[in-house]
Write an enzyme that holds these catalytic residues in place. Structure first.
Site, PDB file in Angstrom:
ATOM      1  CG  ASP A  91      -2.015   0.974   1.186  1.00 46.97           C
ATOM      2  OD1 ASP A  91      -2.128   1.687   0.169  1.00 46.97           O
ATOM      3  OD2 ASP A  91      -2.783   1.058   2.167  1.00 46.97           O
ATOM      4  CD  GLN A 187      -9.519   7.479  -3.313  1.00 44.90           C
ATOM      5  OE1 GLN A 187     -10.669   7.614  -2.885  1.00 44.90           O
ATOM      6  NE2 GLN A 187      -8.648   6.627  -2.760  1.00 44.90           N
ATOM      7  CG  ASP A 264      -6.561  -4.971   0.899  1.00 43.84           C
ATOM      8  OD1 ASP A 264      -6.201  -4.584   2.021  1.00 43.84           O
ATOM      9  OD2 ASP A 264      -7.060  -4.197   0.054  1.00 43.84           O
ATOM     10  CB  CYS A 302     -13.903 -25.436   7.897  1.00 41.65           C
ATOM     11  SG  CYS A 302     -12.520 -24.307   7.601  1.00 41.65           S
ATOM     12  CB  CYS A 304      -8.872 -23.995   8.113  1.00 37.94           C
ATOM     13  SG  CYS A 304      -9.695 -23.904   9.727  1.00 37.94           S
ATOM     14  CB  CYS A 307     -12.120 -26.542  11.095  1.00 38.22           C
ATOM     15  SG  CYS A 307     -12.915 -24.929  11.322  1.00 38.22           S
ATOM     16  CG  HIS A 333     -12.128 -20.620  10.753  1.00 36.07           C
ATOM     17  ND1 HIS A 333     -12.628 -21.738  10.118  1.00 36.07           N
ATOM     18  CD2 HIS A 333     -13.156 -19.722  10.767  1.00 36.07           C
ATOM     19  CE1 HIS A 333     -13.887 -21.549   9.788  1.00 36.07           C
ATOM     20  NE2 HIS A 333     -14.233 -20.321  10.168  1.00 36.07           N
TER      21      HIS A 333
END
Length: 369
Positions: A91, A187, A264, A302, A304, A307, A333
């Site tokens: 950024d 913008q 993001d 899930c 992940c 989980c 997660h």
């Protein structure tokens, strides 16, 4: 090399594509985890790879202050410094214009900040932002802009939008990293004519990709979606389109439907630190007493690491005891949840079932707490 975008397929306005980088080719649309200080909070690069993370973000303003761009440069650039073997986007510091600077401190030349660390006076210009990013050696650098607050008067938004375009020109003139792509930022606040003007003028500068900025700054959802609609029709189809700072699961669907390729947000890790988890039935707060004896995973289906190995009861125990592992497990997660959502979105575009997928997801996604 600079990044390259290949459009594979359209489903109405939704786009299935590939982003080609020095670190491999990645499918879009994609969600990009945020690692402000060259670290996605509490997670290792290996954990990010395991959840199929592609591009991650770091922040120019924060890395300028600590450890400084020269340190990162001496380390061999951000990839070597943080040991991330994948694409990185930086950024520009433009969001800090919104979050840290006062209106009176924004001038044609640049922006005066007070350091959030020690109160020291800082001055960031479009040229300096790009020069810092050149040294950070990210794959994608962002133009320096002002993230317009909401609400803002038409006069303020117009002056700011025109200045952001002038800043974009100045930044592009000093950009000199041949391996780094540079994105322009659209913008315009909530105003249709300003969004159109900003998009058209920014495209004239011929950037490697284009971002829609100034969303998720306090506006309602309808206004946010309008901001996207007002700008995106003027962005080229052969370059990536990035919606900055958006990470709510339903907003990802709405963005993809409008033609966005990249998203993001700090939301998944920020929510995790406060004990909240994404599920297909909406967010849940694991601090709630009803999870004290719930020995099931956050979500049964899930894939992940969290989980597969831990229960709500255990994570609740960690969170209520302020154990760092609780936030780590929830971050794993939550990030995987959004990346998996994007995988499913890509599959639905491929199969011409995006509308059905979106309708079913939103129907199921309700706040269950």
């Amino acid at each position: 090399m600079k990044i390259k975008y290949e459009l594979i397929k359209n489903y109405k306005k939704a786009r299935l594509g590939k982003l080609k980088t020095n670190y491999g080719t990645f499918d879009t649309p994609m969600f990009m985890p945020v690692g402000t200080l060259a670290n996605v909070k509490t997670l290792t690069p290996e954990e990010l790879y395991d959840m199929n993370s592609a591009v991650i973000l770091s922040n120019t303003y924060h890395l300028w202050l600590r450890p400084g761009e020269d340190i990162v440069d001496k380390a061999g650039g951000l990839h070597k410094f943080m040991n991330y073997n994948g694409p990185i986007l930086t950024d520009s510091g433009g969001f800090q214009v919104f979050s840290l600077a006062k209106k009176k401190d924004i001038s044609e030349e640049g922006v005066i900040f007070k350091s959030h660390i020690d109160g020291k006076k800082l001055f960031l210009t479009p040229e300096l932002s790009i020069q810092i990013q050149n040294k950070l050696d990210s794959d994608i650098a962002m133009s320096f802009d002002e993230c317009i607050p909401y609400p803002a008067s038409y006069e303020y938004a117009k002056a700011s939008t025109e200045r952001t375009i002038r800043w974009a020109k100045r930044g592009k003139e000093v950009h000199n990293n041949p391996n780094q792509s540079l994105f322009g930022i659209v913008q315009g606040g909530e105003y249709q004519d300003l969004r159109e003007y900003s998009a058209k003028e920014t495209v004239k500068l011929d950037f490697d990709g284009y971002s829609i900025g100034g969303t998720s700054v306090g506006e309602d959802k309808v206004t946010m979606y309008n901001m996207i609609d007002y700008a995106i029709k003027y962005l080229p189809t052969d370059k990536p389109r990035y919606l900055m700072g958006v990470g709510e699961p339903i907003d990802l669907l709405e963005g993809v439907e409008r033609g966005i390729d990249m998203f993001d947000c700090v939301l998944p890790t920020r929510l995790a630190r406060h004990g909240n988890a994404f599920t297909r039935n909406g967010r849940i707060n694991l601090k709630n007493l009803k999870y004290k004896e719930d020995f099931t995973p956050i979500e049964d289906n899930c894939d992940c690491y969290t989980c597969k190995n831990y229960t709500k009861a255990y994570i609740r125990h960690l969170i209520t005891c302020d154990e760092m592992l609780g936030g780590r497990l929830l971050s794993i997660h939550n990030i995987r949840f959004l990346i998996k959502e994007m995988e499913e979105i890509r599959e639905s575009i491929k199969n011409d079932t995006f509308d059905e997928y979106k309708e079913e997801f939103i129907k199921q996604y309700k706040n269950s707490d």
